[in-house]
Design an enzyme around this catalytic site. Structure first.
Site, PDB file in Angstrom:
ATOM      1  N   LYS A  75      10.673 -33.635 -16.519  1.00  0.00           N
ATOM      2  CA  LYS A  75      12.001 -33.432 -17.109  1.00  0.00           C
ATOM      3  C   LYS A  75      12.807 -32.526 -16.176  1.00  0.00           C
ATOM      4  O   LYS A  75      12.250 -31.560 -15.616  1.00  0.00           O
ATOM      5  CB  LYS A  75      11.812 -32.775 -18.480  1.00  0.00           C
ATOM      6  CG  LYS A  75      13.064 -32.571 -19.299  1.00  0.00           C
ATOM      7  CD  LYS A  75      12.686 -31.944 -20.645  1.00  0.00           C
ATOM      8  CE  LYS A  75      13.857 -31.817 -21.593  1.00  0.00           C
ATOM      9  NZ  LYS A  75      13.444 -31.235 -22.897  1.00  0.00           N
ATOM     10  N   SER A 150      15.063 -34.066 -26.740  1.00  0.00           N
ATOM     11  CA  SER A 150      15.824 -34.077 -25.505  1.00  0.00           C
ATOM     12  C   SER A 150      15.062 -34.629 -24.301  1.00  0.00           C
ATOM     13  O   SER A 150      15.672 -34.948 -23.297  1.00  0.00           O
ATOM     14  CB  SER A 150      16.300 -32.666 -25.184  1.00  0.00           C
ATOM     15  OG  SER A 150      15.190 -31.800 -24.953  1.00  0.00           O
ATOM     16  N   SER A 174      11.466 -31.639 -28.957  1.00  0.00           N
ATOM     17  CA  SER A 174      11.918 -32.458 -27.840  1.00  0.00           C
ATOM     18  C   SER A 174      10.842 -33.186 -27.047  1.00  0.00           C
ATOM     19  O   SER A 174      11.174 -34.000 -26.182  1.00  0.00           O
ATOM     20  CB  SER A 174      12.754 -31.613 -26.875  1.00  0.00           C
ATOM     21  OG  SER A 174      14.049 -31.497 -27.383  1.00  0.00           O
TER      22      SER A 174
HETATM   23  N1  GLN Z   1      16.818 -31.428 -31.036  1.00  0.00           N
HETATM   24  C1  GLN Z   1      16.594 -30.030 -31.076  1.00  0.00           C
HETATM   25  C2  GLN Z   1      17.801 -29.318 -30.530  1.00  0.00           C
HETATM   26  O1  GLN Z   1      18.749 -29.957 -30.262  1.00  0.00           O
HETATM   27  C3  GLN Z   1      15.369 -29.684 -30.302  1.00  0.00           C
HETATM   28  C4  GLN Z   1      15.597 -29.653 -28.856  1.00  0.00           C
HETATM   29  C5  GLN Z   1      14.390 -29.259 -28.075  1.00  0.00           C
HETATM   30  O2  GLN Z   1      13.277 -29.236 -28.589  1.00  0.00           O
HETATM   31  N2  GLN Z   1      14.634 -28.903 -26.824  1.00  0.00           N
HETATM   32  O3  GLN Z   1      17.819 -28.144 -30.371  1.00  0.00           O
END
Ligand code: GLN
Length: 500
Positions: A75, A150, A174
């Site tokens: 990532k 994400s 994420s």
């Molecule tokens: N979807 C969650 C957020 O927007 C989690 C994101 C993540 O785990 N980086 O914060």
């Protein structure tokens, strides 16, 4: 083995072929390069690729190491020395990392080849990868839908057989949620199990790195390499690291699995509910005991998370001010103008929303009302898990309330998007470990198959146990053998050649 069959291998299979010298690391990198060139224009999982560098690594890699010769994608929030590390943000558009993250260092030491940086929601804020400032990544099961987020690029790359495995980060879901929506395995280790040194920080009390893979065994193999103490991350746990692959085949008879009653409520897609109920039955048939448990503070988890995560993000992202990193506004009048315009031009709308929200909950006068209260609720959420784990070995639930949604369907309504994380967020707040693995498929209105994820949550540092539970389920079902249409397309093309 045929060249075009190669990208379909999982990590364990690839290792067997490399160990026995049926394949060379160079062949593996070249086959993956060709696969990416063919498939990625339709998926857009990758943000950058350095083929030359991967080929150079392949020349010298020791094939007898545990991950010797296995390419892994990262990532784009994880630092790889000399490579772009953009966090899919305009503010870091031209930034290149100057050192390797601990996870990169450790994977290299285990023989892995760093190959490719994957798309994501900007600074890991989002659940669909639509917040990337660069491009959309499409779900390999249905190109009109999101891969989750994400870590959507990592999940889609693995699902389309254009990565053998990838690393993502999980702050509130994420790794697990995109794994669920893209039909792969995603593991979030316990808070502190894996060093965050070299990860761009989003919310420091929650962030954790974890693998996205084709099988549970592959996730265990990667965790073996990345887990463990690191003096450069003071939150990193010092407990010794077991061999996570050692007891994968242990039987599930007598394992006590908790089913949180708050997690199977009305807001869930009926097809998801059906698949999870079937998984529960399946566990029973394997001899596991199912116990209904309660996590009474679940309903506060999303609100608590968005306050804490945004507060920490507002502090962590203060460093992007045009002085040291990345984008800098032109011709500033003065220092304040430089900060203001750099951030105005460099951050996308979701990042701005979080920074504003986070600054607000931390500001004098509101701190007690919001931030402090959220911390107290966090403690209650953590306590819910402690109590539940007194009675059971692990928890099972859906990973996400819905299957992959269409582009644009949620992105105009932030609250709706935040709710995609209801089942992953509480575990993040509690710092426990969790894994998502495929447990069935839903049929979309147009007849495409969309993967459903099952989440297994474990006690802190009990990754070995959730891996074993997930592996037991996976190996006695066929879900992990299904390939996305794009991965299948490759297999179908191979068949005539194989016969000729
Ligand atoms: N979807 C969650 C957020 O927007 C989690 C994101 C993540 O785990 N980086 O914060």
């Amino acid at each position: 083995m045929k060249w075009s069959d190669l990208p379909a291998l999982n990590v364990a299979e690839l290792r067997a072929a490399l160990r026995s010298r049926q394949l060379s690391a160079r062949e593996v990198v070249e086959a993956l390069r060709d696969r990416i060139a063919e498939i990625d224009p339709r998926i857009d999982a990758y943000l950058s690729l350095d083929v030359e560098d991967a080929l150079t690594q392949a020349e010298t890699v020791d094939l007898d190491l545990p991950l010797g010769g296995v390419p892994i994608a990262f990532k784009d929030i994880i630092s790889v020395a000399g490579q772009p590390c953009t966090c899919a943000s305009k503010i870091l558009q031209n930034y290149r990392a100057i050192y390797d993250a601990a996870v990169v260092e450790k994977l290299k030491a285990a023989g892995a080849i760093v190959f490719g940086k994957t798309n994501m929601d900007e600074f890991a804020m989002g659940s669909s990868t639509e917040n990337s400032s660069v491009k959309l990544t499409r779900n390999p099961w249905d190109l009109t839908r999101v891969p989750g987020g994400s870590s959507g690029g990592s999940a889609a790359a693995v699902a389309a057989d254009e990565a053998f495995a990838a690393l993502g980060t999980d702050t509130g879901g994420s790794v697990r949620q995109p794994a669920a929506l893209s039909g792969v395995v995603g593991l979030k280790p316990s808070y502190g199990r894996v060093s965050r040194f070299g990860l761009v920080a989003f919310a420091s009390s929650l962030d954790q790195a974890g693998p996205l893979t084709k099988t549970v065994r592959d996730a265990a193999m990667i965790l073996n390499a990345i887990a463990g103490a690191d003096p450069r991350d003071s939150t990193c746990r010092k407990e010794s690291v077991p061999d996570y692959t050692a007891n994968l085949d242990r039987k599930l008879r007598g394992t006590r699995l908790g089913l949180p009653k708050e997690y199977l409520t009305d807001g869930i897609d009926p097809q998801v509910r059906r698949a999870v109920n079937a998984a529960v039955k399946h566990f029973e048939s394997l001899g596991a005991e199912i116990v209904e448990v309660s996590l009474p503070h679940t309903e506060y988890a999303v609100a608590t998370y968005y306050m804490i995560a945004s507060a920490e993000a507002s502090a962590n992202l203060a460093r992007f001010d045009g002085v040291r990193y990345g984008h800098r506004a032109e011709n500033p009048r003065d220092l304040l103008d430089l900060y203001g315009r750099t951030r105005e031009e460099g951050f996308g709308p979701e990042v701005k929303r979080r920074v504003i929200l986070g600054t607000y909950v931390l500001s004098a006068g509101y701190y007690d009302e919001y931030y402090n209260r959220a911390q107290k609720v966090r403690k209650l959420i953590r306590q819910d898990f402690v109590e539940a784990f007194g009675k059971i070995d692990a928890l099972i639930s859906p990973t996400a309330p819905e299957v992959a949604f269409r582009f644009g369907e949620r992105s105009t309504d932030p609250l709706r998007m935040y709710l995609a994380d209801v089942f992953t967020i509480a575990a993040s707040l509690a710092g426990i470990c969790g894994i998502s693995l495929p447990c069935g498929f839903a049929t979309s209105g147009e007849g495409t198959e969309l993967p459903i994820g099952l989440q297994v949550l474990g006690k802190p540092l009990k990754e070995a146990q959730i891996l074993q539970i997930a592996h037991g389920y996976e190996q006695s079902t066929d879900w992990h053998k299904r390939k996305s249409p794009l991965a299948k397309e490759n297999a179908e093309r191979r068949t005539p050649n194989a016969q000729s």
